[in-house]
Write a protein that holds these residues in place. Structure first.
Motif, PDB file in Angstrom:
ATOM      1  N   ARG A  47      -6.373 -56.798 -11.033  1.00  0.00           N
ATOM      2  CA  ARG A  47      -6.441 -55.354 -10.775  1.00  0.00           C
ATOM      3  C   ARG A  47      -5.379 -54.946  -9.760  1.00  0.00           C
ATOM      4  NH1 ARG A  47     -10.892 -53.102  -8.595  1.00  0.00           N
ATOM      5  NH2 ARG A  47     -10.777 -51.231  -9.856  1.00  0.00           N
ATOM      6  N   VAL A  50      -1.996 -54.554 -11.561  1.00  0.00           N
ATOM      7  CA  VAL A  50      -1.793 -53.327 -12.338  1.00  0.00           C
ATOM      8  C   VAL A  50      -1.988 -52.069 -11.498  1.00  0.00           C
ATOM      9  CG1 VAL A  50      -2.377 -54.400 -14.536  1.00  0.00           C
ATOM     10  CG2 VAL A  50      -4.173 -53.294 -13.217  1.00  0.00           C
ATOM     11  N   VAL A  52      -4.711 -50.848  -9.687  1.00  0.00           N
ATOM     12  CA  VAL A  52      -5.949 -50.069  -9.607  1.00  0.00           C
ATOM     13  C   VAL A  52      -6.893 -50.635  -8.537  1.00  0.00           C
ATOM     14  CG1 VAL A  52      -5.879 -49.216 -11.982  1.00  0.00           C
ATOM     15  CG2 VAL A  52      -7.040 -51.370 -11.490  1.00  0.00           C
ATOM     16  N   GLY A  68       1.658 -50.547  -9.635  1.00  0.00           N
ATOM     17  CA  GLY A  68       0.991 -49.263  -9.820  1.00  0.00           C
ATOM     18  C   GLY A  68       1.920 -48.066  -9.732  1.00  0.00           C
ATOM     19  N   ARG A  73       3.928 -47.706 -15.327  1.00  0.00           N
ATOM     20  CA  ARG A  73       2.728 -47.542 -16.157  1.00  0.00           C
ATOM     21  C   ARG A  73       2.997 -47.645 -17.645  1.00  0.00           C
ATOM     22  NH1 ARG A  73       0.855 -42.952 -12.504  1.00  0.00           N
ATOM     23  NH2 ARG A  73       0.466 -44.190 -10.641  1.00  0.00           N
ATOM     24  N   TYR A  78      -2.557 -53.822 -19.584  1.00  0.00           N
ATOM     25  CA  TYR A  78      -3.700 -54.452 -18.923  1.00  0.00           C
ATOM     26  C   TYR A  78      -4.875 -54.481 -19.884  1.00  0.00           C
ATOM     27  CZ  TYR A  78      -7.524 -54.859 -15.452  1.00  0.00           C
ATOM     28  OH  TYR A  78      -8.629 -55.241 -14.740  1.00  0.00           O
TER      29      TYR A  78
ATOM     30  N   THR B 108      -3.962 -46.996 -15.891  1.00  0.00           N
ATOM     31  CA  THR B 108      -2.804 -47.893 -15.860  1.00  0.00           C
ATOM     32  C   THR B 108      -1.753 -47.487 -16.899  1.00  0.00           C
ATOM     33  OG1 THR B 108      -3.637 -49.483 -17.493  1.00  0.00           O
ATOM     34  CG2 THR B 108      -4.321 -49.820 -15.212  1.00  0.00           C
ATOM     35  N   ARG B 263      -7.074 -43.441  -8.354  1.00  0.00           N
ATOM     36  CA  ARG B 263      -6.477 -44.442  -9.208  1.00  0.00           C
ATOM     37  C   ARG B 263      -6.868 -45.843  -8.732  1.00  0.00           C
ATOM     38  NH1 ARG B 263      -2.672 -43.682 -13.033  1.00  0.00           N
ATOM     39  NH2 ARG B 263      -2.131 -41.590 -12.397  1.00  0.00           N
TER      40      ARG B 263
END
Lengths: 266, 266
Positions: A47, A50, A52, A68, A73, A78, B108, B263
């Motif tokens: 996480r 990516v 988040v 991120g 993006r 993911y 994402t 986010r």
């Protein structure tokens, strides 16, 4: 070139320190396996990759940019452990929606479904699929974006052995085409299929290695046994260095950086 | 094996995009389309409830020169139904996005947070328009509801009310951690607005402080706009001002919902 670099990453979830200070790099165009028992921090780490996950300190860089970032993006895919697709849409509708988010066409969505072997089930509602099919639908929704970095959280759980082998072949095909894959698993027999291995235990990196190197370090052809030997060797070293455990706890609490350690060669 | 590693059309930014908003609205409508019973309930239920009100006041005598009770209450309900229904539908839909992991996945992708929320607004706004056309048609033909102004203005106000319901539902779902909580936000947010909107007790007869609260609740203006359409053959300035206030409140709630949608989570 490294696709991902993680430096002194510290993550807390609630009051618990899940990642006490990780540092490692993931080379581009390879399949890197993230292995460790359940609760070792694999999902939290993914996480963070990516973007988040709330991070306490440390740096995560993906394709040269902070994890991120808006510009990442469209380039990072993911797939969460539980399939995250819409149950009340058909497989094709799911794939087409995610395709449109990545600026891809319906044709590319169909190609992604073919890639995961779901063409025959394309018209079915995801809610009517088996667990394995649902997982593959979720994977297709990430593949459709043609990501440069693909983060997959336990993608092969619950799949029959034939499908599992097919998926791993697919992963290596993607890597050969230049995609960087980070794949987590809690079963050691999948470790042998990775180009590189990151072994995680209680949020700490036990090994940053290759299957061949791990076999040599753990003095066993069986990766599970080699892993156990490496863990035991660390514990012996830990016990002989008086107070090491205590000091590391203190470091963990203070949030001080703590680099990855080389695999101990006992 | 396809290798769609780079495509010329790929989206890399995360700014507001009409294309992604439309794709998301289309996806939400497709989800709705697979749920036949929900569509049937959405289209038929308000008409049935209005019929019940019609029967309730059918034989109650009205003083000469005054509009009938059903004409007054029924018209107001045409604005309140879409508000309540869309509030509930949206808060549940958003909570499902959260618990199924699709929300985390969407965050994402190149989809901007406001794209997602506006997509919901557009989709449920369209559903509400269909609902309003059916309900207004049934009310004016079957139940002989008297509307002095244009019935299309009634539809317009119903749609704006529905969008307000969507926006408040999205905002409320950010604070709900479970389905039980989400459902209970309905009485918290909807009922006080209903009590104080001027339908149960004319606003002039309310205590000063209650009137002050009523002044800042958006549903008050929706009801006032409908009353304007009910009593005046042409669109009045007050009606347009009221519609503007409701629309503004909806946009404000959407912006707040986007701001509260994090986010990164722990």
């Amino acid at each position: 070139m490294d696709a991902v670099t993680v430096t002194d990453l510290v993550v807390d979830r609630g009051r618990r320190r899940v990642l006490p200070g990780l540092s490692f790099a993931v080379p581009a165009g390879q399949v890197t396996g993230l292995l460790g028992p359940s609760g070792s921090g694999k999902t939290t780490l993914m996480r963070a990759l990516v973007g988040v996950q709330q991070v306490r300190s440390g740096r995560v860089t993906v394709l040269g940019e902070p994890a991120g970032s808006p510009s990442l993006r469209g380039r990072v895919g993911y797939v969460t452990q539980a399939p995250s697709v819409y149950d009340d849409l058909t497989v094709r509708e799911n794939a087409r929606y995610f395709a449109s988010l990545y600026g891809m066409s319906a044709r590319e969505a169909d190609a992604a479904l073919a890639d995961v072997g779901l063409t025959a089930a394309a018209g079915q509602l995801v809610g009517d699929l088996s667990g394995g099919q649902r997982g593959r639908a979720s994977l297709a929704c990430a593949l459709v974006g043609g990501p440069e970095v693909l983060v997959l959280d336990e993608p092969t759980v619950g799949l029959d052995p034939v499908l599992r082998v097919e998926l791993w072949e697919r992963f290596h095909g993607l890597a050969a085409a230049g995609t960087t894959l980070i794949v987590s698993s809690h079963v050691m027999d999948e470790a042998g299929r990775c180009d590189r291995l990151l072994l995680l235990r209680d949020g700490e990196l036990i090994a940053d290695s290759t299957p061949a190197q791990l076999r040599a370090d753990g003095r066993s052809q069986d990766l599970e046994e080699a892993f156990l030997n490496v863990v035991r060797a660390r514990e012996v070293v830990g016990a002989s260095e008086q107070g090491r455990e205590h000091r590391s706890e203190e470091r963990a609490r203070s949030g001080a950086p703590r680099g990855s350690e080389p695999v101990s060669r006992a | 094996m396809t290798a769609t590693t780079s495509a010329p059309t790929r989206t890399t930014t995360s700014h507001l995009s009409p294309r992604l908003t439309a794709a998301t609205a289309g996806r939400v409508l497709r989800q709705l389309r697979h749920d036949h019973r929900t569509i049937a309930m959405m289209l038929v239920l308000p008409s049935l409830l209005l019929g019940l009100l019609h029967l309730l006041w059918q034989d109650v005598p009205t003083p000469p020169g005054q509009p009938g009770v059903f004409d007054r209450v029924g018209l107001t309900m045409l604005g309140i139904f879409p508000f309540v229904v869309m509030f509930l539908v949206t808060s549940i839909a958003m909570l499902r996005e959260r618990t199924s992991g699709t929300l985390e996945r969407l965050l994402t992708t190149p989809l901007a947070r406001l794209d997602l929320l506006l997509g919901y607004g557009v989709a449920f706004g369209l559903a509400a328009a269909l609902q309003a056309v059916v309900t207004v048609a049934v009310a004016t033909t079957v139940y002989d509801l008297e509307v002095v102004g244009s019935v299309w203005l009634v539809v317009l106000i119903a749609v704006v009310d529905a969008i307000l319901g969507v926006a408040l539902g999205l905002l409320a779902s950010a604070f709900a951690r479970s389905e039980f909580q989400a459902v209970q936000f309905m009485p918290v947010i909807v009922l006080p607005q209903f009590f104080l909107c001027g339908l149960l007790v004319p606003r002039e007869q309310m205590a000063g402080w209650l009137q002050a609260i009523s002044d800042v609740l958006p549903l008050t203006y929706a009801v006032e706009a409908l009353q304007e359409v009910g009593s005046s053959a042409t669109a009045t300035g007050t009606m347009w001002r009221d519609v503007g206030i409701v629309a503004g409140a909806a946009l404000l709630a959407l912006a707040l919902a986007a701001a509260t949608l994090r986010r990164r989570t722990s």
